[in-house]
Structures are given as structure tokens and as C-alpha cells.
Design a protein around this motif. Structure first.
Motif, PDB file in Angstrom:
ATOM      1  N   ILE A 124      -9.086  20.035   2.635  1.00 38.52           N
ATOM      2  CA  ILE A 124      -9.037  21.454   2.255  1.00 38.52           C
ATOM      3  C   ILE A 124      -7.677  22.012   2.643  1.00 38.52           C
ATOM      4  CG2 ILE A 124     -10.063  23.731   2.667  1.00 38.52           C
ATOM      5  CD1 ILE A 124     -12.730  22.243   3.158  1.00 38.52           C
ATOM      6  N   LEU A 125      -7.018  22.672   1.704  1.00 40.16           N
ATOM      7  CA  LEU A 125      -5.624  23.068   1.897  1.00 40.16           C
ATOM      8  C   LEU A 125      -5.415  23.927   3.138  1.00 40.16           C
ATOM      9  CD1 LEU A 125      -2.687  23.178   0.988  1.00 40.16           C
ATOM     10  CD2 LEU A 125      -3.295  25.096  -0.502  1.00 40.16           C
TER      11      LEU A 125
ATOM     12  N   GLU B 149      -2.150  22.367  -5.693  1.00 37.46           N
ATOM     13  CA  GLU B 149      -2.665  22.870  -6.970  1.00 37.46           C
ATOM     14  C   GLU B 149      -2.454  21.869  -8.091  1.00 37.46           C
ATOM     15  OE1 GLU B 149      -4.329  25.617  -7.529  1.00 37.46           O
ATOM     16  OE2 GLU B 149      -4.175  26.504  -5.530  1.00 37.46           O
ATOM     17  N   THR B 150      -1.324  21.161  -8.022  1.00 36.97           N
ATOM     18  CA  THR B 150      -0.972  20.211  -9.090  1.00 36.97           C
ATOM     19  C   THR B 150      -1.761  18.909  -8.982  1.00 36.97           C
ATOM     20  OG1 THR B 150       1.269  21.107  -9.121  1.00 36.97           O
ATOM     21  CG2 THR B 150       0.931  18.978 -10.178  1.00 36.97           C
ATOM     22  N   LYS B 151      -1.922  18.392  -7.757  1.00 39.12           N
ATOM     23  CA  LYS B 151      -2.492  17.060  -7.580  1.00 39.12           C
ATOM     24  C   LYS B 151      -3.974  17.061  -7.275  1.00 39.12           C
ATOM     25  CE  LYS B 151       1.523  15.095  -8.092  1.00 39.12           C
ATOM     26  NZ  LYS B 151       1.826  14.296  -9.299  1.00 39.12           N
ATOM     27  N   VAL B 152      -4.501  18.149  -6.714  1.00 41.90           N
ATOM     28  CA  VAL B 152      -5.910  18.165  -6.318  1.00 41.90           C
ATOM     29  C   VAL B 152      -6.739  19.029  -7.232  1.00 41.90           C
ATOM     30  CG1 VAL B 152      -7.514  18.691  -4.442  1.00 41.90           C
ATOM     31  CG2 VAL B 152      -5.277  17.702  -3.915  1.00 41.90           C
ATOM     32  N   ARG B 153      -6.247  20.213  -7.587  1.00 40.43           N
ATOM     33  CA  ARG B 153      -7.029  21.150  -8.402  1.00 40.43           C
ATOM     34  C   ARG B 153      -6.637  21.132  -9.869  1.00 40.43           C
ATOM     35  NH1 ARG B 153      -6.527  26.268  -4.276  1.00 40.43           N
ATOM     36  NH2 ARG B 153      -7.948  25.503  -2.657  1.00 40.43           N
ATOM     37  N   LYS B 154      -6.079  20.025 -10.300  1.00 41.03           N
ATOM     38  CA  LYS B 154      -5.653  19.953 -11.698  1.00 41.03           C
ATOM     39  C   LYS B 154      -6.830  19.813 -12.638  1.00 41.03           C
ATOM     40  CE  LYS B 154      -4.676  15.012 -11.186  1.00 41.03           C
ATOM     41  NZ  LYS B 154      -3.662  13.963 -11.303  1.00 41.03           N
TER      42      LYS B 154
ATOM     43  N   THR C 116       0.839  -1.204   0.000  1.00 48.25           N
ATOM     44  CA  THR C 116       0.000   0.000   0.000  1.00 48.25           C
ATOM     45  C   THR C 116       0.876   1.257   0.000  1.00 48.25           C
ATOM     46  OG1 THR C 116      -1.780  -1.121   1.191  1.00 48.25           O
ATOM     47  CG2 THR C 116      -1.761   1.280   1.288  1.00 48.25           C
ATOM     48  N   VAL C 117       0.480   2.242  -0.797  1.00 52.66           N
ATOM     49  CA  VAL C 117       1.186   3.528  -0.840  1.00 52.66           C
ATOM     50  C   VAL C 117       0.207   4.625  -0.456  1.00 52.66           C
ATOM     51  CG1 VAL C 117       2.446   5.180  -2.268  1.00 52.66           C
ATOM     52  CG2 VAL C 117       2.769   2.725  -2.640  1.00 52.66           C
ATOM     53  N   ILE C 118       0.492   5.302   0.667  1.00 54.44           N
ATOM     54  CA  ILE C 118      -0.306   6.434   1.125  1.00 54.44           C
ATOM     55  C   ILE C 118       0.506   7.694   0.847  1.00 54.44           C
ATOM     56  CG2 ILE C 118      -1.551   7.457   3.057  1.00 54.44           C
ATOM     57  CD1 ILE C 118      -2.481   4.624   2.457  1.00 54.44           C
ATOM     58  N   ASP C 119       0.015   8.565  -0.001  1.00 52.56           N
ATOM     59  CA  ASP C 119       0.790   9.747  -0.379  1.00 52.56           C
ATOM     60  C   ASP C 119       0.669  10.846   0.683  1.00 52.56           C
ATOM     61  OD1 ASP C 119       2.227  11.666  -2.006  1.00 52.56           O
ATOM     62  OD2 ASP C 119       1.606  10.537  -3.762  1.00 52.56           O
ATOM     63  N   PHE C 120       1.218  11.990   0.388  1.00 53.46           N
ATOM     64  CA  PHE C 120       1.364  13.120   1.308  1.00 53.46           C
ATOM     65  C   PHE C 120       0.016  13.627   1.836  1.00 53.46           C
ATOM     66  CE2 PHE C 120       1.848  17.588   2.314  1.00 53.46           C
ATOM     67  CZ  PHE C 120       3.114  17.707   2.862  1.00 53.46           C
ATOM     68  N   GLY C 121      -0.078  13.838   3.164  1.00 49.42           N
ATOM     69  CA  GLY C 121      -1.201  14.559   3.746  1.00 49.42           C
ATOM     70  C   GLY C 121      -2.540  13.859   3.709  1.00 49.42           C
ATOM     71  N   CYS C 122      -2.553  12.530   3.783  1.00 49.58           N
ATOM     72  CA  CYS C 122      -3.819  11.791   3.760  1.00 49.58           C
ATOM     73  C   CYS C 122      -4.316  11.500   5.174  1.00 49.58           C
ATOM     74  CB  CYS C 122      -3.644  10.464   3.020  1.00 49.58           C
ATOM     75  SG  CYS C 122      -3.349  10.632   1.246  1.00 49.58           S
TER      76      CYS C 122
ATOM     77  N   PRO D 177      -3.859   9.001  -3.404  1.00 42.96           N
ATOM     78  CA  PRO D 177      -3.184  10.230  -3.824  1.00 42.96           C
ATOM     79  C   PRO D 177      -3.112  11.248  -2.696  1.00 42.96           C
ATOM     80  CG  PRO D 177      -5.390  10.102  -4.756  1.00 42.96           C
ATOM     81  CD  PRO D 177      -5.147   8.797  -4.085  1.00 42.96           C
ATOM     82  N   PRO D 178      -2.313  12.306  -2.866  1.00 46.04           N
ATOM     83  CA  PRO D 178      -2.129  13.296  -1.797  1.00 46.04           C
ATOM     84  C   PRO D 178      -3.427  13.958  -1.359  1.00 46.04           C
ATOM     85  CG  PRO D 178      -0.497  13.615  -3.540  1.00 46.04           C
ATOM     86  CD  PRO D 178      -1.489  12.615  -4.049  1.00 46.04           C
ATOM     87  N   PHE D 179      -3.497  14.281  -0.071  1.00 50.57           N
ATOM     88  CA  PHE D 179      -4.547  15.103   0.531  1.00 50.57           C
ATOM     89  C   PHE D 179      -5.935  14.451   0.491  1.00 50.57           C
ATOM     90  CE2 PHE D 179      -1.380  18.135  -1.231  1.00 50.57           C
ATOM     91  CZ  PHE D 179      -0.973  18.747  -0.052  1.00 50.57           C
TER      92      PHE D 179
END
Length: 347
Positions: free
Chosen positions: A310-311, A342-347, A281-287, A299-301
Motif C-alpha cells: 500500500i503506497l 499509479e503507473t505500475k500498480v493501479r494501471k 533475478t530482478v527485484i524492482d523498486f519497493g518490494c 514488479p514494483p511494490f
């Protein structure tokens, strides 16, 4: 071979498998022994000039703020190039024991600790030769702790604390200010600074300011900083069919080449009470993971209900958590996190 004068850390491309761990830090800053690869380079080549490059200018800015003695790569010839491909998580896990031995050999000050040891040797039990136990004079080791150095050294750094009924097996590094409580830690493990560790841990890398303070198994895993693993959360590090473990990161599948591999958890992620993490399992940043079982790639967040964290709330909560350890996000780190969002969530 000529003298190594110029070393280039080339991080212009991040190979799949390292993304979750390198959102706001370089692969060269991931402690994989007593030291990080960057610190090890400085120890091995003290007179060499170290250069760095990353395709993300905001990332470079943050890196140079943390490492002011490193210079930006100038495009000229170098004697040694260090690239992230050799530091993929499964490769780093295989190297922990060797790195601890190497770092101990290069760090002669570590071997002097024994002569200054204030803890009475009768308070804890050593299995193997006591010369392989290296405890900083300020560390506290309680009665009833068993330290097994038959397979490698155990290094317990400044202001660390190990309480009764803990079992420590080398090769093992326990970082500064880390507390180990009623834990069973088996070899080839590196634990960073100011962590809280309990339960069962083996063959893992845990970075600074991470908590795994309760019962539950963590094995063959790489865990970032400011991660919290709730009570009874557990990683699987072996498939039922003993097959080679594959992981996913975003849209890419990667073969680890090993039948033993647990999880990768990125910085600032939280794993809830009793969560079972499937093999690979891979848990990305800020989960924030609270479902009973997690698998594949998150994926992140990602927040508990699958919606994005929410950022502004993430930054608020992260600052609150860091303040408890008298730390704070730098302005450049905050901006790097905003760019990631901005890159990973609001793309």
C-alpha cells in the motif's frame, strides 16, 4: 578532435535492464567506481556545460533538484552524447575495476591520504605493494584485516570502518561512513556511502545506504539504495549448465551476454532471511521478498503475499527507515514514487 564544450546526457529512453535501478535516479547517478558517471564527466571535462533530458517531466524535476548545475537540453548541437545503453548493469560490472583505476588517477587527493594515515601499518596486513592502499585518515581499520592489492587498488573513504577478520581484495572502493564487519570482499566491487556489509561480496555494485550485514553470498549483482538483504540471503551468479544468463524486466527478456550475472535489486526493496535468489533475478523498486526462493522478475511494490505494498504505508515505512540515517525523501521524490505506483500498480 575539438574541445568538448557541451555534453548531453540523453535519458529520454531507458533500455530494458536498467528500469529497476532508475525509478527515481538517473543511470548517470549510479556509482560504478569511486565516482558516478556524472561525477566522472565533471572531473574529465571541468569546463564543459552538461545538459540533461528525460521524457518524464517529474523525473527531470527531481534530477535537476539534485543536480542544480546541470541544465535542461536546449536542442542545440553538442560535442558528446551520453546514453544509458553503455551503462547496462552487466556492462557497468565489467567496468568497475577500470573505473576505479581511472578515478584514482583523476583524484590526486586520494593518493595523498597515505601521507596522513593515522592507522599503524602493523595493525593490518597488506598483500602486494602498500602504495596501492588508499585509506582516508578518518577511517578505522582494525587489527587482523587483510588487504590484497595484487590485482588492483583498495580505497577506503572517510569515516569508514573495517573490523577484524575482514578480507578486502582490489580493485575495491568502500564509501564514506560504510562499516565492513567480518566480510570477504573480492575485487571489482564498488560499495557506496553509509552501507553495512558482512559475509561474502564479489564483483558487485552496492549503492548508498544499503545493508548486507550478515552471512550470505552476493556476487555479480547491482543493488540499489536503501536495500536490506537479510541474514543468509544469497544470490546465484552462475547457472548449473554454465549458460549465458538472461534476465526479464516486465515483459521483456534481455541477454546479458555473460555466464556470470547475479541479481538486480531496486531501491527500497527488502530481502528476507535465508532467501535464495536464482541467477538473473530482478527485484524492482519497493518490494518485500520473504519466500524461500525468488526468480525471474518481481514488479514494483510487491509485498510478501504477492499483493501490492500500500503506497501510504510504503512512504511511511521508507521515511522511518531514512530517518535512522538522518535522511528524508524530498517532495519531488515522493511525487515521483506516487507516479510510479499509479503507473505500475493501479494501471
Amino acid at each position: 578532435m575539438g574541445r568538448i564544450q557541451r555534453i548531453w546526457i540523453d535519458e529520454r529512453e531507458t533500455p530494458p535492464g536498467l528500469g529497476a535501478l532508475t525509478r527515481i535516479r538517473s543511470f548517470s547517478e549510479i556509482r560504478d567506481g569511486v565516482l558516478t558517471p556524472l561525477q566522472r564527466l565533471k572531473e574529465q571535462y571541468p569546463d564543459s556545460k552538461i545538459l540533461y533530458s528525460n521524457s518524464n517531466s517529474a523525473f527531470e524535476k527531481t534530477f535537476f533538484e539534485r543536480n542544480p548545475k546541470i541544465s535542461e537540453y536546449d536542442g542545440k548541437d553538442v560535442d558528446l552524447i551520453i546514453r544509458p545503453e553503455e551503462f547496462l548493469p552487466w556492462k557497468s560490472l565489467e567496468s568497475v575495476g577500470k573505473n576505479i583505476d581511472q578515478d584514482l588517477e583523476n583524484h590526486k587527493d586520494l593518493r595523498k591520504w597515505a601521507r596522513k594515515l593515522k592507522v599503524k601499518s602493523g595493525d593490518f596486513q597488506v598483500v602486494g605493494k602498500s602504495k596501492h592502499v588508499h585509506i582516508h585518515p578518518s577511517a578505522k581499520i582494525y587489527p587482523g584485516v587483510v588487504i590484497d592489492v595484487t590485482s588492483g587498488p583498495v580505497i577506503i573513504d572517510k569515516d569508514a570502518k573495517v573490523t577484524s577478520f575482514s578480507f578486502l581484495e582490489g580493485p575495491l572502493y568502500i564509501g564514506q561512513g560504510t562499516h565492513v564487519d567480518n566480510a570477504r570482499i573480492t575485487g571489482n566491487t564498488s560499495i557506496g556511502n553509509v552501507c553495512r556489509i558482512g559475509g561474502e561480496v564479489g564483483d558487485s555494485i552496492i549503492l548508498d545506504f544499503t545493508n548486507k550485514h550478515h552471512e550470505g553470498f552476493l556476487g555479480h549483482s547491482v543493488i540499489g539504495s536503501w536495500v536490506n538483504l537479510g541474514a543468509l540471503s544469497t544470490t546465484s551468479d552462475l547457472k548449473n549448465n554454465y549458460g549465458v544468463v538472461k534476465i526479464r524486466e516486465e515483459h521483456t527478456e534481455i541477454t546479458t551476454g555473460s555466464i556470470k550475472f547475479g541479481s538486480i535489486i531496486g531501491d527500497f526493496s527488502k530481502i528476507g532471511i535465508g532467501v535464495m535468489l536464482n541467477t538473473g533475478t530482478v527485484i524492482d523498486f519497493g518490494c518485500n521478498v520473504v519466500s524461500s526462493r525468488a526468480s525471474g522478475y518481481l514488479p514494483p511494490f510487491i509485498w510478501a503475499d504477492g499483493q501490492p505494498y500500500i503506497l501510504d504505508l510504503f512512504l511511511r515505512d521508507s521515511r522511518k527507515i531514512m530517518a535512522r540515517r538522518n535522511r528524508e525523501l524530498s517532495h519531488s521524490e515522493s511525487e515521483l514514487i506516487r507516479i510510479l505506483y499509479e503507473t505500475k500498480v493501479r494501471k
